[in-house]
Structure formats: C-alpha cells, structure tokens
Scaffold this active site. Structure first.
Site, mmCIF file in Angstrom:
data_model
loop_
_atom_site.group_PDB
_atom_site.id
_atom_site.type_symbol
_atom_site.label_atom_id
_atom_site.label_comp_id
_atom_site.label_asym_id
_atom_site.label_seq_id
_atom_site.Cartn_x
_atom_site.Cartn_y
_atom_site.Cartn_z
ATOM 1 N N ARG A 164 4.044 -1.181 -10.746
ATOM 2 C CA ARG A 164 2.782 -0.534 -10.376
ATOM 3 C C ARG A 164 2.581 -0.531 -8.863
ATOM 4 O O ARG A 164 1.479 -0.759 -8.356
ATOM 5 C CB ARG A 164 1.593 -1.237 -11.058
ATOM 6 C CG ARG A 164 1.656 -1.290 -12.561
ATOM 7 C CD ARG A 164 1.617 0.096 -13.200
ATOM 8 N NE ARG A 164 1.615 -0.005 -14.644
ATOM 9 C CZ ARG A 164 2.715 -0.071 -15.384
ATOM 10 N NH1 ARG A 164 3.896 -0.012 -14.805
ATOM 11 N NH2 ARG A 164 2.636 -0.161 -16.691
ATOM 12 N N SER A 246 -5.535 0.707 -18.461
ATOM 13 C CA SER A 246 -5.459 -0.732 -18.221
ATOM 14 C C SER A 246 -6.081 -1.043 -16.865
ATOM 15 O O SER A 246 -5.644 -0.508 -15.843
ATOM 16 C CB SER A 246 -4.007 -1.198 -18.251
ATOM 17 O OG SER A 246 -3.446 -0.988 -19.533
ATOM 18 N N GLU A 348 -5.852 -2.491 -11.414
ATOM 19 C CA GLU A 348 -4.858 -1.421 -11.328
ATOM 20 C C GLU A 348 -5.444 -0.147 -10.728
ATOM 21 O O GLU A 348 -4.802 0.488 -9.904
ATOM 22 C CB GLU A 348 -4.269 -1.142 -12.713
ATOM 23 C CG GLU A 348 -3.140 -0.156 -12.699
ATOM 24 C CD GLU A 348 -2.383 -0.101 -14.016
ATOM 25 O OE1 GLU A 348 -1.906 0.982 -14.360
ATOM 26 O OE2 GLU A 348 -2.263 -1.136 -14.684
#
Length: 352
Positions: A164, A246, A348
């Site tokens: 990520r 998420s 995130e």
C-alpha cells in the site's frame, strides 16, 4: 469541463465533505495536463480526485481547486506473443478495466475485481487483494511533474512500490495521466484459467485447493461475491457500503514483537525483507481491532459513523455522518489497539 461545483460528499464513497472553492473535471488527457499546469503555475491550493474511494474529505470543503480526473480510454500496445500491453487513461474506472481484461482472457488483475476508484490511483496505493497486487503487472506511469511542469514516464522500478505504498505517498508530487500494464494472454475469453489461486479464502469460495487454477470469470465472480459479503461493493440501499474500504493497513512488525502477541492472532510472511535486522511479519488489523473490544457495528455515542456490520476494517457513514465523526471513530480505534497491543494502526485512505 463543468461550471457547477458539487460537494465533495457527492464525489467520495464515504459521502462526506463540503463544497470546494472551485472544481474542474477535464475529459481528455491533453486538457487534464493543460489545466494542471495552469493550476500549479499559479501556486494555488489544489486537490486531485479520481473515483473518491480512498478519501476522507473535510466538512468545510476545500479552499482551492478540486481537479477531478475523468479521462477514459484503454489502448492496446504492441507486445510479444502471449503478452498484453495496455496504456490506460488515469480516469478509467478500475473495475471496468478488470472486466475488459477478464472478458478478453487477459490474466493478471482478475482478483482485483470490484475495487472502486480510478486506474490512475492504483499505483499510488499499489492496490492489492486476494493474492495479486498492482506491482506485479505495472510497467510504468505517465505523470505531469508538479515541480517541473513537464510530462515524464516513470518506470515501475522508480516508484518504490511496497505494501500500500509508493513514492506518491512520500512527498513526490505529480499527476498520473496514464498507466501501462503488462498482462498475460491466458486464452481467448473469460473461460481461460488465471494464475494459481494464492489466497485461502478465495480458494474456498471457488471450491478449489490453494494453488489450483480457476477460470478468470469464476475468479472474478468469486472475488466480487466476497467483497459484497464484506460490504465492499457499492449498494445505495446498504450504508455498510458507504465507506473508503479497509480503513487501516495491516501492520508490519518485527517477528520477535509478533511472538509476544496472543498466539491465535493471524500473521503472514512479508516478501520484501530487510537485509539486516529481524524478520518482518504482517499482522491482521481486523483481528487487532476486534480483540481490542471493538466489534462490527460499533459506534461512539451519538455518532453517525460506525464500524461496518459486515467487516471490522471498514468505517462507514450510516447516514449524515461528518468527516469529523469518521476521524473521531478512527482515532478511538487507534487508541484502543495501541493501548492493548502497542501497535499504531495507520489509516489507508487519504485524510484531508
């Protein structure tokens, strides 16, 4: 282009955010570059927005120009036999691209089905799911550099892609205008088989052994079904889907630290290990949240933001929630996990 100025709540999947001072939505690559150059040369505040699926926008709006990337197009490039090269405009919806790939028997991104947002945002996050990630198929990106105002090509090796993560999250300012991908010609259509299934939950959903193969069509259908069961596929009738997906990344910690945690906590090996120091492992953020006493559907008193009733890792807008309420809930969860496990969960989505 457009003269109307929508609220950011209309442009983001969390449905929060006020009205920006200005709004521009170019629909061609040339126009996108021209508008961005003009904005940056003036030195005014700017915000690049794609599909809005990874953004917590401020309640007071944005004191500058929101540049929404709307460019679309999928161009097939010359490639060696058995390989498919694509140049995809940054504003092309990612899941539409995946559907085109599956329908044509192009393998490599089928388990990334159902992910909202635009193609240009995929390298920024190095998007991944169910055993595949963007880094495995990404060749290069075309960007407009915010400092030089020149367009340039950045090879995948220059993007520092990680879990990520990429250079775009560490200070590099640029606008991705197109993405080049390398896929595999697995067959003539969606009946072709993709790579071995590398994720146990997906293998179970497909009814195959881990490491077995399944058709691209079956894999895509199974992934979308799994995402839908977690509230990760937009449904206007289901507030669990009003989220940024998420909300926290799975933490990566030294293996000795992980050993000190309760033994039933999930942990997975990390591919890119440091050359020196302890071995790293990835933990489950969802498990940490649940075992800090925060369950599905949890909400702070009086708040319209809540943990999804289907998936502990998603924070949702139950109707009329503000960005402040979303952030308050996220902060509370971070504090609980930190107090119980000594781990600082990292958000995130981009919190403006």
């Amino acid at each position: 282009m457009t003269d109307s100025i929508p609220a950011l709540s209309e442009l983001t999947t969390l449905h929060v955010g006020g009205v920006p001072a200005a709004f521009i939505a170019p629909e061609t690559e040339a126009e996108l570059v021209e508008v961005a150059r003009e904005l940056w040369s003036r030195g005014e505040p700017w915000l690049i927005l794609g599909g809005g699926s990874n953004t917590v926008a401020p309640d007071d709006g944005f004191e500058g120009t929101v540049l929404r990337v709307m460019t679309r197009g999928i161009e097939r490039l010359e490639a060696p036999a058995g390989e498919v090269r694509l140049r995809v405009q940054a504003g092309e919806p990612w899941d539409y691209l995946v559907s085109v790939a599956v329908d044509n028997g192009w393998a490599g991104i089928e388990t990334l089905s159902g992910i909202p947002g635009s193609t240009g945002a995929v390298p920024v996050q190095n998007v991944g799911a169910y055993g595949q990630e963007a880094a495995s198929v990404l060749v290069a990106v075309d960007v407009l550099d915010a400092e030089s105002l020149e367009t340039r090509r950045l090879e995948a090796s220059e993007l520092a892609l990680g879990y990520r993560d990429s250079i775009f999250k560490h200070g590099y300012e640029g606008l991705i205008t197109a993405v080049e991908l390398r896929l595999t010609q697995a067959g003539p259509d969606a009946s072709a088989e993709g790579a071995p299934i590398a994720y146990s939950q997906l293998a179970a959903a497909l009814g195959v052994e881990l490491g077995a193969r399944a058709s691209l069509a079956a894999t895509r259908d199974a992934v979308i079904a799994l995402r839908r069961s977690k509230g990760m596929v937009l449904d206007p009738s289901d507030p669990d889907t009003f989220s940024a997906g998420s909300f926290f990344t799975n933490p990566i910690v030294p293996e000795p630290f992980a050993r000190a945690l309760p033994g039933d906590g999930p942990r997975w090996p990390v591919a890119d290990q440091p050359t020196h120091g302890p071995v790293l492992v990835k933990l489950s953020a969802a498990w940490l949240i649940e075992h800090s006493g925060i369950g599905r559907g949890f909400a702070l008193p009086g708040s319209r933001a809540a943990v999804s009733s289907k998936h502990t890792l998603a924070l949702t807008n139950r109707g009329g929630a503000t960005a402040r309420e979303i952030v308050q809930l996220a902060t509370f969860i971070q504090a609980r996990v930190s107090n119980d496990f000594g781990i600082n969960l990292q958000p995130e989505p981009v919190i403006l």
